[in-house]
Design a protein around this motif. Sequence first.
Motif, PDB file in Angstrom:
ATOM      1  N   PRO A  38       0.835  -1.215   0.000  1.00 39.07           N
ATOM      2  CA  PRO A  38       0.000   0.000   0.000  1.00 39.07           C
ATOM      3  C   PRO A  38       0.864   1.257   0.000  1.00 39.07           C
ATOM      4  O   PRO A  38       1.826   1.366   0.744  1.00 39.07           O
ATOM      5  CB  PRO A  38      -0.794  -0.124   1.309  1.00 39.07           C
ATOM      6  CG  PRO A  38      -0.800  -1.588   1.616  1.00 39.07           C
ATOM      7  CD  PRO A  38       0.518  -2.101   1.134  1.00 39.07           C
ATOM      8  N   SER A  79      -2.826  -7.078  -1.350  1.00 40.51           N
ATOM      9  CA  SER A  79      -3.176  -6.311  -0.143  1.00 40.51           C
ATOM     10  C   SER A  79      -4.663  -6.022  -0.089  1.00 40.51           C
ATOM     11  O   SER A  79      -5.237  -5.889   1.003  1.00 40.51           O
ATOM     12  CB  SER A  79      -2.379  -5.007  -0.103  1.00 40.51           C
ATOM     13  OG  SER A  79      -2.545  -4.274  -1.302  1.00 40.51           O
ATOM     14  N   ALA A  80      -5.323  -5.916  -1.255  1.00 34.62           N
ATOM     15  CA  ALA A  80      -6.772  -5.688  -1.254  1.00 34.62           C
ATOM     16  C   ALA A  80      -7.497  -6.872  -0.629  1.00 34.62           C
ATOM     17  O   ALA A  80      -8.460  -6.706   0.139  1.00 34.62           O
ATOM     18  CB  ALA A  80      -7.267  -5.458  -2.682  1.00 34.62           C
ATOM     19  N   LEU A  83      -5.682  -7.368   3.326  1.00 30.59           N
ATOM     20  CA  LEU A  83      -5.751  -6.249   4.261  1.00 30.59           C
ATOM     21  C   LEU A  83      -7.005  -5.401   4.118  1.00 30.59           C
ATOM     22  O   LEU A  83      -7.246  -4.524   4.944  1.00 30.59           O
ATOM     23  CB  LEU A  83      -4.534  -5.319   4.073  1.00 30.59           C
ATOM     24  CG  LEU A  83      -3.144  -5.915   4.232  1.00 30.59           C
ATOM     25  CD1 LEU A  83      -2.103  -4.866   3.930  1.00 30.59           C
ATOM     26  CD2 LEU A  83      -2.957  -6.461   5.630  1.00 30.59           C
ATOM     27  N   ASN A  84      -7.752  -5.622   3.027  1.00 29.60           N
ATOM     28  CA  ASN A  84      -8.866  -4.731   2.677  1.00 29.60           C
ATOM     29  C   ASN A  84      -8.363  -3.327   2.357  1.00 29.60           C
ATOM     30  O   ASN A  84      -9.098  -2.345   2.481  1.00 29.60           O
ATOM     31  CB  ASN A  84      -9.910  -4.670   3.795  1.00 29.60           C
ATOM     32  CG  ASN A  84     -11.257  -4.165   3.301  1.00 29.60           C
ATOM     33  OD1 ASN A  84     -11.597  -4.340   2.131  1.00 29.60           O
ATOM     34  ND2 ASN A  84     -12.020  -3.535   4.170  1.00 29.60           N
ATOM     35  N   ILE A  85      -7.094  -3.228   1.949  1.00 32.76           N
ATOM     36  CA  ILE A  85      -6.493  -1.962   1.539  1.00 32.76           C
ATOM     37  C   ILE A  85      -5.927  -2.174   0.132  1.00 32.76           C
ATOM     38  O   ILE A  85      -4.934  -2.897  -0.021  1.00 32.76           O
ATOM     39  CB  ILE A  85      -5.373  -1.497   2.489  1.00 32.76           C
ATOM     40  CG1 ILE A  85      -5.941  -1.249   3.889  1.00 32.76           C
ATOM     41  CG2 ILE A  85      -4.700  -0.236   1.960  1.00 32.76           C
ATOM     42  CD1 ILE A  85      -4.892  -0.851   4.893  1.00 32.76           C
ATOM     43  N   ALA A  92      -9.344  -1.501  -6.021  1.00 32.92           N
ATOM     44  CA  ALA A  92     -10.376  -1.100  -5.059  1.00 32.92           C
ATOM     45  C   ALA A  92     -11.597  -2.003  -5.147  1.00 32.92           C
ATOM     46  O   ALA A  92     -12.178  -2.403  -4.130  1.00 32.92           O
ATOM     47  CB  ALA A  92     -10.766   0.361  -5.296  1.00 32.92           C
ATOM     48  N   ALA A  95     -11.232  -5.511  -3.433  1.00 33.07           N
ATOM     49  CA  ALA A  95     -11.372  -5.607  -1.976  1.00 33.07           C
ATOM     50  C   ALA A  95     -12.815  -5.868  -1.548  1.00 33.07           C
ATOM     51  O   ALA A  95     -13.051  -6.427  -0.474  1.00 33.07           O
ATOM     52  CB  ALA A  95     -10.859  -4.320  -1.321  1.00 33.07           C
ATOM     53  N   LEU A 227      -1.195   7.802   6.274  1.00 28.50           N
ATOM     54  CA  LEU A 227      -2.233   6.777   6.368  1.00 28.50           C
ATOM     55  C   LEU A 227      -2.053   5.959   7.643  1.00 28.50           C
ATOM     56  O   LEU A 227      -0.931   5.773   8.129  1.00 28.50           O
ATOM     57  CB  LEU A 227      -2.175   5.845   5.160  1.00 28.50           C
ATOM     58  CG  LEU A 227      -2.449   6.478   3.798  1.00 28.50           C
ATOM     59  CD1 LEU A 227      -2.237   5.439   2.694  1.00 28.50           C
ATOM     60  CD2 LEU A 227      -3.863   7.029   3.741  1.00 28.50           C
ATOM     61  N   ALA A 230      -1.844  -0.611   8.524  1.00 26.41           N
ATOM     62  CA  ALA A 230      -2.786  -1.664   8.118  1.00 26.41           C
ATOM     63  C   ALA A 230      -2.725  -2.833   9.092  1.00 26.41           C
ATOM     64  O   ALA A 230      -1.688  -3.119   9.680  1.00 26.41           O
ATOM     65  CB  ALA A 230      -2.442  -2.143   6.709  1.00 26.41           C
TER      66      ALA A 230
END
Length: 514
Positions: A38, A79-80, A83-85, A92, A95, A227, A230
């Motif tokens: 991210p 990572s999506a 981590l939902n990021i 996007a 995720a 940010l 995560a």
Amino acid sequence: MNTVFDALFSAFANLSTPMMLFNVVWATLLGIFVGALPGLTATMGVALLTTLTYSLDRDAAILVLICMYVGAIYGGSRSAILLNIPGTPASAATALDGFPLVRQGKGALAMAIATLGSMFGTLVGIVMLIAIAPPLAEAAFGFGSYEFFWLALFGIIISGQLTHSGEPLKGYMAGLIGLSVAMIGSEGIHSYVRFNFDIQQMNGGIDLIPAMVGAFGFAEVLFAMTLPAAQMVEKKSVRAPIRELLTSVWGYKRTVLESGVIGTLVGIIPGVGEDIGAWGSYAAAKRHSKERDQFGKGSQEGLIAAETGNSAVVPGSLIPTLTLGVPGSASAAVLIAALFLHGVRPGPMIMFDQPEMIYTIAVMLIFATIAMGVFGMALTPVFVRVLKVPRTILMPLVFCLCVIGPYALTQRIFDIWVMFFFGVVGYVLRRLNYPMAPLVLGIILGSLLDKSLRRGLILSNGDITAFFTRPVSAGFAILIALIILFSIPPVRRLLQFKRRGGNANSQETSDGKE
């Protein structure tokens, strides 16, 4: 047809050397890591790597950048899902269903579905690249200054409209900023120096690479440091059986094909990008799905649609990049700079000067896709560990590359200051929710727009009506006018009001009949 196969076979033979295959391996793997982390984007990865490929020969340099591009777009799904990021904006939509699948204990299945979806999406795009690019280049060969002016303007307008559909004015303003930057330095016809503010280093204009590294590299560093950290999902992921994986993908073969075509067509539109391809494919799949109520809650169809769509944009974005010299995405805009750097001139003449280049890039995409699939299936545990790298360690490394890269190309301290300036400007614009794609498109297309406008006026002896009387020019002008008109809030509200009013009237009529 035989000529196409011969060209592909020749490109395959030239790129199958041990050194080229080694470049495929490390560049694709690096791209996946860049996309997965991210704060690092595909455009930033391609921009930074461009500065490090100056010493490579043409084919090796382009191969490395293509593999970085393909790998980074795919890597964002790691990572999506975990981590939902989203690692990149293109992930996007991934995720939405990938992370719920992890919470259900199907993380390995989600990662494998995303991998296969990305592979199929890229392959669909490659087929369309081979089929569309050559005839498009021949059609574009008939374009004149009038058509190229409107084409450049269309690219900036459409990217501003679609990147921020809710606030198109911000997209237009970002595009105008990019156009203003492109006007600095010697103009392209008479070499008259403009807007240099008495700074001699600006006489030749603002170099594209330092500006892009600043806007996408240094700005990302500044933005990522703000940010929150995560958090990995804690639930253990059960490894998915191969049979379940293949059954899931085969059951959604129509969605895969549809999403691949949608993503490729989105990529052809100048400056739109992978995120729009993902959302467009996701929306189309949801509209036609029999299980639309599962979308957003762990739908395998939604996941594969998003990943197929964003990966198909990569070869799709190269179609206008190679044939028109107009980038289909922000990452493709950086690729244009790299192509010029290594002696390739994108545009209508590419089929006459370097006709083999389109097929060579198609084979490069195939190699990158194979490497992406192998790494995606085999290295999931490694990705999980890499995502735990502290941002305080990662971002200083990225910052060092942002400084070293632009300086290595020209050995000018001025380019480092350009990188800093655009990094700060890019950070401020991102905080104010301005899109970066129109800014980059403005810088890339500004020279084409400026030279085409003045050449057209010279050819018509100053008569501006020539820009509106040729069929293609008139079509572009009408299309741009409609796009701007429909982006005005009162006009949009009026259209929505009429649509709601029509539905209400039809409902009253049907009630009366009953």
